[in-house]
Design a protein around this motif. Sequence first.
Motif, PDB file in Angstrom:
ATOM      1  N   ALA A 308       0.609  -0.845   0.561  1.00 11.52           N
ATOM      2  CA  ALA A 308      -0.034  -0.006   0.210  1.00 11.52           C
ATOM      3  C   ALA A 308       1.312   1.003  -0.053  1.00 11.52           C
ATOM      4  O   ALA A 308       0.359   2.123  -0.774  1.00 11.52           O
ATOM      5  CB  ALA A 308      -0.627   0.149   1.386  1.00 11.52           C
ATOM      6  N   ILE A 309       2.018   1.304   1.276  1.00 15.20           N
ATOM      7  CA  ILE A 309       2.873   1.971   1.012  1.00 15.20           C
ATOM      8  C   ILE A 309       3.406   2.960  -0.841  1.00 15.20           C
ATOM      9  O   ILE A 309       3.639   3.599  -0.804  1.00 15.20           O
ATOM     10  CB  ILE A 309       4.111   1.806   1.740  1.00 15.20           C
ATOM     11  CG1 ILE A 309       3.150   2.049   3.180  1.00 15.20           C
ATOM     12  CG2 ILE A 309       5.186   3.166   1.509  1.00 15.20           C
ATOM     13  CD1 ILE A 309       4.264   2.220   4.925  1.00 15.20           C
ATOM     14  N   SER A 312       1.469   4.112  -2.459  1.00 15.06           N
ATOM     15  CA  SER A 312       1.118   5.917  -2.235  1.00 15.06           C
ATOM     16  C   SER A 312       2.530   6.253  -2.623  1.00 15.06           C
ATOM     17  O   SER A 312       2.706   7.514  -3.236  1.00 15.06           O
ATOM     18  CB  SER A 312       1.159   6.354  -1.187  1.00 15.06           C
ATOM     19  OG  SER A 312      -0.332   5.468  -0.391  1.00 15.06           O
ATOM     20  N   VAL A 313       3.753   5.762  -3.184  1.00 20.68           N
ATOM     21  CA  VAL A 313       4.484   6.581  -3.536  1.00 20.68           C
ATOM     22  C   VAL A 313       4.512   7.053  -4.842  1.00 20.68           C
ATOM     23  O   VAL A 313       4.267   7.777  -5.592  1.00 20.68           O
ATOM     24  CB  VAL A 313       5.651   5.296  -3.295  1.00 20.68           C
ATOM     25  CG1 VAL A 313       7.021   6.377  -4.335  1.00 20.68           C
ATOM     26  CG2 VAL A 313       5.628   5.612  -1.811  1.00 20.68           C
ATOM     27  N   ILE A 315       1.133   7.407  -6.049  1.00 17.51           N
ATOM     28  CA  ILE A 315       0.792   8.426  -5.830  1.00 17.51           C
ATOM     29  C   ILE A 315       1.055  10.120  -6.000  1.00 17.51           C
ATOM     30  O   ILE A 315       1.028  11.208  -5.756  1.00 17.51           O
ATOM     31  CB  ILE A 315      -0.603   8.585  -4.709  1.00 17.51           C
ATOM     32  CG1 ILE A 315      -1.505   7.550  -5.569  1.00 17.51           C
ATOM     33  CG2 ILE A 315      -1.377   9.761  -4.764  1.00 17.51           C
ATOM     34  CD1 ILE A 315      -2.159   6.675  -4.547  1.00 17.51           C
ATOM     35  N   SER A 316       2.186   9.739  -4.916  1.00 17.07           N
ATOM     36  CA  SER A 316       2.645  10.491  -4.186  1.00 17.07           C
ATOM     37  C   SER A 316       3.802  11.470  -5.725  1.00 17.07           C
ATOM     38  O   SER A 316       3.833  13.448  -5.488  1.00 17.07           O
ATOM     39  CB  SER A 316       4.097  10.733  -3.185  1.00 17.07           C
ATOM     40  OG  SER A 316       5.204  10.024  -3.653  1.00 17.07           O
ATOM     41  N   GLU A 319       1.587  14.916  -7.071  1.00 21.23           N
ATOM     42  CA  GLU A 319       0.889  15.568  -5.976  1.00 21.23           C
ATOM     43  C   GLU A 319       0.849  16.970  -6.837  1.00 21.23           C
ATOM     44  O   GLU A 319      -0.475  17.871  -6.475  1.00 21.23           O
ATOM     45  CB  GLU A 319       1.821  15.804  -4.855  1.00 21.23           C
ATOM     46  CG  GLU A 319       2.363  15.110  -3.793  1.00 21.23           C
ATOM     47  CD  GLU A 319       2.854  14.855  -2.781  1.00 21.23           C
ATOM     48  OE1 GLU A 319       3.590  16.130  -2.756  1.00 21.23           O
ATOM     49  OE2 GLU A 319       2.579  13.901  -1.697  1.00 21.23           O
ATOM     50  N   LEU A 322      -2.709  16.763  -8.778  1.00 23.44           N
ATOM     51  CA  LEU A 322      -3.559  16.216  -7.324  1.00 23.44           C
ATOM     52  C   LEU A 322      -4.223  17.896  -6.810  1.00 23.44           C
ATOM     53  O   LEU A 322      -5.258  17.832  -6.783  1.00 23.44           O
ATOM     54  CB  LEU A 322      -3.194  15.249  -6.506  1.00 23.44           C
ATOM     55  CG  LEU A 322      -3.233  13.474  -7.560  1.00 23.44           C
ATOM     56  CD1 LEU A 322      -2.299  13.210  -6.466  1.00 23.44           C
ATOM     57  CD2 LEU A 322      -5.122  12.952  -6.998  1.00 23.44           C
ATOM     58  N   ALA A 329      -8.022  13.067  -7.090  1.00 23.29           N
ATOM     59  CA  ALA A 329      -7.829  12.364  -5.763  1.00 23.29           C
ATOM     60  C   ALA A 329      -9.787  11.385  -5.386  1.00 23.29           C
ATOM     61  O   ALA A 329      -9.510  10.294  -5.471  1.00 23.29           O
ATOM     62  CB  ALA A 329      -7.723  13.276  -4.910  1.00 23.29           C
ATOM     63  N   MET A 332      -9.589   8.774  -8.296  1.00 24.30           N
ATOM     64  CA  MET A 332      -8.364   7.367  -8.500  1.00 24.30           C
ATOM     65  C   MET A 332      -8.623   5.905  -8.101  1.00 24.30           C
ATOM     66  O   MET A 332      -8.325   5.271  -8.093  1.00 24.30           O
ATOM     67  CB  MET A 332      -6.911   7.507  -8.315  1.00 24.30           C
ATOM     68  CG  MET A 332      -6.603   8.151  -6.675  1.00 24.30           C
ATOM     69  SD  MET A 332      -5.318   9.035  -6.272  1.00 24.30           S
ATOM     70  CE  MET A 332      -5.099   9.365  -5.007  1.00 24.30           C
TER      71      MET A 332
END
Lengths: 461, 461
Positions: A308-309, A312-313, A315-316, A319, A322, A329, A332
């Motif tokens: 999951a992390i 998230s990386v 997604i980051s 930024e 977003l 957001a 997605m």
Amino acid sequence: MTDDLAELPEAAEGDYKLERSTISAVREAIEGMDALAIDAALDPLHPADIADLLEQISSGERRALLGLWSMGIDGEILSELDDNLREEVINFLPAGVLSEAVREMESDDVVDLVEDLEDDQQEMILGALEDADRVAVERALSYPEYSAGRLMQRELVVAPEHWTVGEAIDFLRREDDLPEQFYHIILVDPGYHPTGYVTLGKLLGSPRAAKLLSIIEDSFRTIPVTQPEEDVAYAFNQYHLISAPVVDEDDRLVGVITIDDAMIVLDDEAEEDIMRLAGVSGEESLSDRTLETVRQRLPWLGVNLFTAILASVVISQFEDILAQIVALAVLMPIVASMGGNAGTQSLTVAVRALATKDLTGSNLWRVVRRETLAGLVNGIIFAVIMGIVGVLWFGTPMLGAVIAVAMVVNMVVAALAGILIPIGLEKLGVDPALASGAFVTTVTDVVGFFAFLGLAAALLV
Amino acid sequence: MTDDLAELPEAAEGDYKLERSTISAVREAIEGMDALAIDAALDPLHPADIADLLEQISSGERRALLGLWSMGIDGEILSELDDNLREEVINFLPAGVLSEAVREMESDDVVDLVEDLEDDQQEMILGALEDADRVAVERALSYPEYSAGRLMQRELVVAPEHWTVGEAIDFLRREDDLPEQFYHIILVDPGYHPTGYVTLGKLLGSPRAAKLLSIIEDSFRTIPVTQPEEDVAYAFNQYHLISAPVVDEDDRLVGVITIDDAMIVLDDEAEEDIMRLAGVSGEESLSDRTLETVRQRLPWLGVNLFTAILASVVISQFEDILAQIVALAVLMPIVASMGGNAGTQSLTVAVRALATKDLTGSNLWRVVRRETLAGLVNGIIFAVIMGIVGVLWFGTPMLGAVIAVAMVVNMVVAALAGILIPIGLEKLGVDPALASGAFVTTVTDVVGFFAFLGLAAALLV
């Protein structure tokens, strides 16, 4: 609501239930320390049901019951208990009760009982056996875990292959020490190699003068003593075997496996697959305590946190876009979720097909092609739906197009990952049921977020 | 890579594989239209393996093979085929081959063969049977689908309960028309009610003068003809039955079910649970065509799209805060994903425990408490980890606190939903394996996003 829920399972259980009233009666008897009432409630029950009852009451009740009724515990009840409760119960039994219990068991049941015990418990039980039985059990324990050698019983009925029906019947009628259950007479040559078997029904229905060799069954096949038990179960299921002789590396007869043992293995294997696919250890049991449950679930949740992390990386990296377009957001998770579900469908089909040997080199590429195409078609269907939803919701046609394309991409990738990852794991010798889920959802999360946000970054600003 | 992957399954299959070389030989023979070579390759195979081969080759090859080798298809091969291929094959068989095939089958196999066929195919096959057999099959078809009546065979061996061992043996030796496989002699009273059974082994090992009633088995139990087949399979597995008499509503003997049939049901039920938990229809088969696969997977993906949109609607309520703090968009999938996984673990344990009747009114609340506590403990562990990750990554202590609290909340909710939703569905008569997943992930998505974004909106601005 308490009552409603508590009453639930009975309706579905039909005739084969441990009656709720029985459990209540036992509980009351435990509270009243009334050994006679416990005996009266438990005596009519099948050992398997008594074992279930021991699993369903709380550990405090269990200890109290064993204190009052330890002489009631026999080998059959011990055999039926969950592995993790067995040690607890054995520890609690007086040595005399325990020796008595194991002495009346068949050799395969003793093996099943002792193989998972700690060394000192194992020795105690082996010590309680008669010499011949102990040797038999120790020999069985020398075979690999989960092999035919552990599963087989040594009690069997053989006849020289030149015998007639009459000779075999006379032998059976003379013999005092026949196994508790047997379905075939196994024919052996002078070197003790099994060459066929005869059902008792055929034996009884044939003329006395007939040669045994003339009424042997087509279904006859032998099982190597080191064969993994899941392959044994597969053979029983595939070829409708009732019993099968087990042979050592010189093809000499060493035991027999019967269908009831194979059925238990088949059930265990399916259970393990179901649990592992959901990230639960196959060894988890309903009677585990909380901390044991925590320990069993933790590793998979840890793996999931890592993946999951990772998502998230991804997604980051987006930024900026977003921050500009919050609708991204909002939308997605849909792309990732649809990919995850499509991938889980494919991987479950693949894992099962591998387990049942339906997915082989012969149809692999046809199945991969089918999964990919099915992913594409479903991807397009849901892309159109989500494209429309996206446009209607946020009023931006290009946003609809972005989510539609990302959806198609992710669902095709999901289908491919869902089939290729389990196959790759199987090839590496890892149980595909165990690890496929983590890999597949990692792929669908990463690809889903990357495709959607990447396309948005390229097309929407 | 092609070769590597294509070779994969063989290594794992041990002795019981349909040899790749056999499939290649058959394929070559099909291409060369060489009926003799097909016969030579298939003749040594077990019917179950021939059925597997028919499932693994492409539909074009299958048609060609049937054209060349239709006389080789017998009742046993038809019985072993996947339901969806059976119709295709039956349609292709000349009427003569088909009648011959079904006439040699036992009544339970004919029932299994015809029950899923279209009406015209069903009539064709019933018409090919002899009168007595047709009546038997039609009576079986009058019982509910998936009931003991469909599963049982009518061929059985009975004896009056007053008989001696000698009388029973003499009867068996006189009788010409014994069933192909039987393991017990069923004792009946004058009203044809079964009162016990005797194993053939015990019969052969007892003195001729002994009364049959003195050597009956403890394991004896009868099965009502309308009982669902999954309960029958449960009884065989729980009580280690080999065969069991089936009785009508007046307790009269109408048939017998043997363990090999129960084993198939047990396997099918586990398969169905595995598939349904992953949102795949239990009827899906590896030999389905692409469009059939699309159709089977579509409904679940549709449900998932709906729940994913629901989650998005929750997210959209927090657009303001998301626009202000992009880190929220980066981290929010982690909360939802961990909840989804924890929920899936709980629900899988619950669904299996319901299927195996291990989860009952007696231990329900203890299991709910354990799941909730385990969810809480795991939630706290991962909350601490994610709190630290959140602080380190984004440098905002309050953000770490928000994700930590949301994580604990969602994992406790996941554990509760994972156990209460399957139980509620079972109570409503819905298969919990079928629908629990959708409900549980909806709950964990909605709660996960709401808790995380809601807390963030309250605490971070």
